[in-house]
Design a protein around this motif. Structure first.
Motif, PDB file in Angstrom:
ATOM      1  N   GLN A  28       0.822  -1.202   0.000  1.00  0.00           N
ATOM      2  CA  GLN A  28       0.000   0.000   0.000  1.00  0.00           C
ATOM      3  C   GLN A  28       0.862   1.260   0.000  1.00  0.00           C
ATOM      4  O   GLN A  28       0.597   2.207  -0.743  1.00  0.00           O
ATOM      5  N   TYR A  31       2.317   1.514  -3.511  1.00  0.00           N
ATOM      6  CA  TYR A  31       1.369   1.984  -4.515  1.00  0.00           C
ATOM      7  C   TYR A  31       1.155   3.490  -4.395  1.00  0.00           C
ATOM      8  O   TYR A  31       1.115   4.210  -5.405  1.00  0.00           O
ATOM      9  N   ARG A  35       1.861   6.275  -7.128  1.00  0.00           N
ATOM     10  CA  ARG A  35       0.804   7.228  -7.496  1.00  0.00           C
ATOM     11  C   ARG A  35       1.360   8.641  -7.544  1.00  0.00           C
ATOM     12  O   ARG A  35       1.090   9.400  -8.485  1.00  0.00           O
ATOM     13  N   THR A 317      -2.783  -3.387   3.041  1.00  0.00           N
ATOM     14  CA  THR A 317      -3.846  -2.859   2.191  1.00  0.00           C
ATOM     15  C   THR A 317      -5.201  -2.943   2.882  1.00  0.00           C
ATOM     16  O   THR A 317      -6.003  -2.005   2.834  1.00  0.00           O
ATOM     17  N   LEU A 367      -3.910  -4.113  -7.718  1.00  0.00           N
ATOM     18  CA  LEU A 367      -3.774  -4.444  -6.306  1.00  0.00           C
ATOM     19  C   LEU A 367      -5.119  -4.634  -5.634  1.00  0.00           C
ATOM     20  O   LEU A 367      -5.220  -5.326  -4.614  1.00  0.00           O
ATOM     21  N   ALA A 397      -0.284  -1.397 -13.139  1.00  0.00           N
ATOM     22  CA  ALA A 397      -0.761  -1.072 -11.794  1.00  0.00           C
ATOM     23  C   ALA A 397      -2.195  -0.558 -11.845  1.00  0.00           C
ATOM     24  O   ALA A 397      -2.696  -0.128 -12.892  1.00  0.00           O
ATOM     25  N   HIS A 398      -2.862  -0.610 -10.706  1.00  0.00           N
ATOM     26  CA  HIS A 398      -4.232  -0.119 -10.570  1.00  0.00           C
ATOM     27  C   HIS A 398      -4.358   1.279 -11.174  1.00  0.00           C
ATOM     28  O   HIS A 398      -3.581   2.187 -10.858  1.00  0.00           O
TER      29      HIS A 398
END
Length: 421
Positions: A28, A31, A35, A317, A367, A397-398
């Motif tokens: 998390q 990510y 981002r 997460t 994810l 990735a997301h």
């Protein structure tokens, strides 16, 4: 594109992943770092600033995350103020954009305690910095207020160049992002291509939750319809026959839900597609779906409550999703949060009600919502396209975080073909 198509860039029998550069044991934190890096594509960060900040953060420590991002945000905001005072408009605009994103990052993990004063302070600084940047664009990005159920929804209108009516993309974020962040996830990309763009925060999203206490709701058409009404009534430069809806992350279930009932939309984009959030919550329980739903909705289930509390201690997460989710759904316990997800679904014929062309994006290494995009695509009966984004190309990735230029290119090429035949 009016038929049913798939864009597949990569096929494999195993699910590849992008190796974290930082926070190897905390997906998390990694990510959210990716981002921040990804927003560099449209001016929301500098790679060096993000890495220098992240290297000072203790993995899993929410206070450390806040302190380091807040320090970077304050420093960048001060640079923006100095540049503006010196008459350096572009430098000031660029620094305000980065400061806005860094303030957004700072308060990201704090929502387990909604009364934490750092949340409101950082959020207001993020909005304030973005609005300072907005004034420095040409044409400027205009803050707007859309009437909504006795209050307003806050957002921004980006005007495309020229005088002729142009297509408009309505954009909203998802579970944890803001209208300001949509600048980096599609707003700037749309204006570059000659679209008007309207971004907004709906219930559960930052402005509506912070300012009016509005939690998420599953019937998202009750949110989008007033937005479309406002756009058509107040913006004569927007072509009412060419309005598209773009939903990001959890917006990948919200936007299609709205499109199933709001038929003035000429197209809908789900980045990434989500069919049934109930799958996400019930998969935590190894039992048949009906039994899992009954357990989540039960008045008392102490053993399940204990299991979810234990899961939060071992899964970064889930820890974040449940603490933040309890806030945005306005519930008190992990089980109540997971139960709230059961209502966010396009099953029982909802997906089949969508009639406009629909683009479903799919991230190979998602994810959060792995497998959901394919489910949504399979249930659609409208003209549809499935666009896969892969790890091999750096876009797996997301929401294709870290590959925004690549992703926006494909998405807006589809919109060009759909809205400008």
């Amino acid at each position: 594109m009016t038929g049913n198509t798939r864009h597949t860039q990569h096929t494999s029998h195993w699910r590849p992943t992008m190796k974290p550069l930082l926070f190897e044991d905390d997906p998390q934190f990694w990510y959210e770092t990716l981002r921040a890096i990804g927003h560099a594509a449209y001016g929301g960060s500098d790679f060096g600033e993000v890495i220098a900040t992240a290297q000072k953060i203790t993995a899993g420590d929410y206070d450390s995350w806040y302190e380091q991002w807040s320090a970077t945000a304050e420093r960048t905001a001060a640079q923006a103020d100095a540049a503006r005072a010196g008459g350096h408009r572009i430098s000031a605009r660029d620094a305000y954009l980065r400061a806005s994103n860094y303030f957004r990052s700072a308060e990201f993990f704090l929502h387990g305690n909604p009364d934490d004063p750092r949340i409101a302070a950082a959020y207001e600084r993020a909005v304030g910095a973005f609005r300072e940047a907005a004034r420095l664009f040409e044409p400027r990005v205009e803050p707007v207020e859309i009437p909504f159920e006795g209050t307003v929804l806050h957002g921004y209108f980006y005007r495309a160049p020229g005088d002729a009516p142009a297509p408009t993309i309505i954009m909203h974020n998802g579970f944890d992002g803001s209208a300001e962040e949509m600048h980096f996830f599609g707003g700037a990309a749309g204006v570059e291509r000659g679209y008007h763009v309207l971004t907004f925060d709906g219930p559960g999203q930052p402005a509506a939750r912070f300012r009016d206490g509005l939690p998420f709701r599953p019937n998202w058409e009750t949110v989008v319809t007033p937005v479309v009404d406002w756009l058509i009534a107040e913006r004569p430069e927007a072509d009412p026959e060419r309005i598209a809806l773009f939903g990001l992350s959890m917006g990948g279930v919200l936007a299609p839900r709205a499109a199933a009932f709001e038929h003035r939309l000429a197209a809908v984009v789900a980045v990434d597609g989500v069919y049934d959030l109930g799958d996400i919550s019930t998969r935590q329980l190894r039992m048949p779906r009906a039994e899992a739903e009954a357990l989540l909705r039960a008045e008392h289930a102490p053993e399940a409550d204990a299991a979810f509390e234990a899961l939060m201690k071992t899964n970064p997460t889930m820890r974040w999703a449940i603490t933040h989710g309890s806030y945005v759904m306005d519930v008190r316990t992990p089980r109540q949060f997971l139960a709230s997800y059961l209502d966010y679904t396009l099953a029982d014929g909802v997906a089949e009600r969508i009639t406009c062309p629909t683009l479903v994006c799919d991230a190979e290494d998602d994810l959060f919502f792995a497998g959901q995009a394919e489910q949504l695509y399979e249930h659609l009966t409208c003209p549809k396209t499935l666009a896969r984004f892969t790890v091999e190309e750096g876009a797996g990735a997301h929401c294709h975080t870290g590959a925004q230029r690549l992703a926006m290119g494909r998405i807006f090429d589809w919109l060009d073909t759909t809205l400008r035949p």
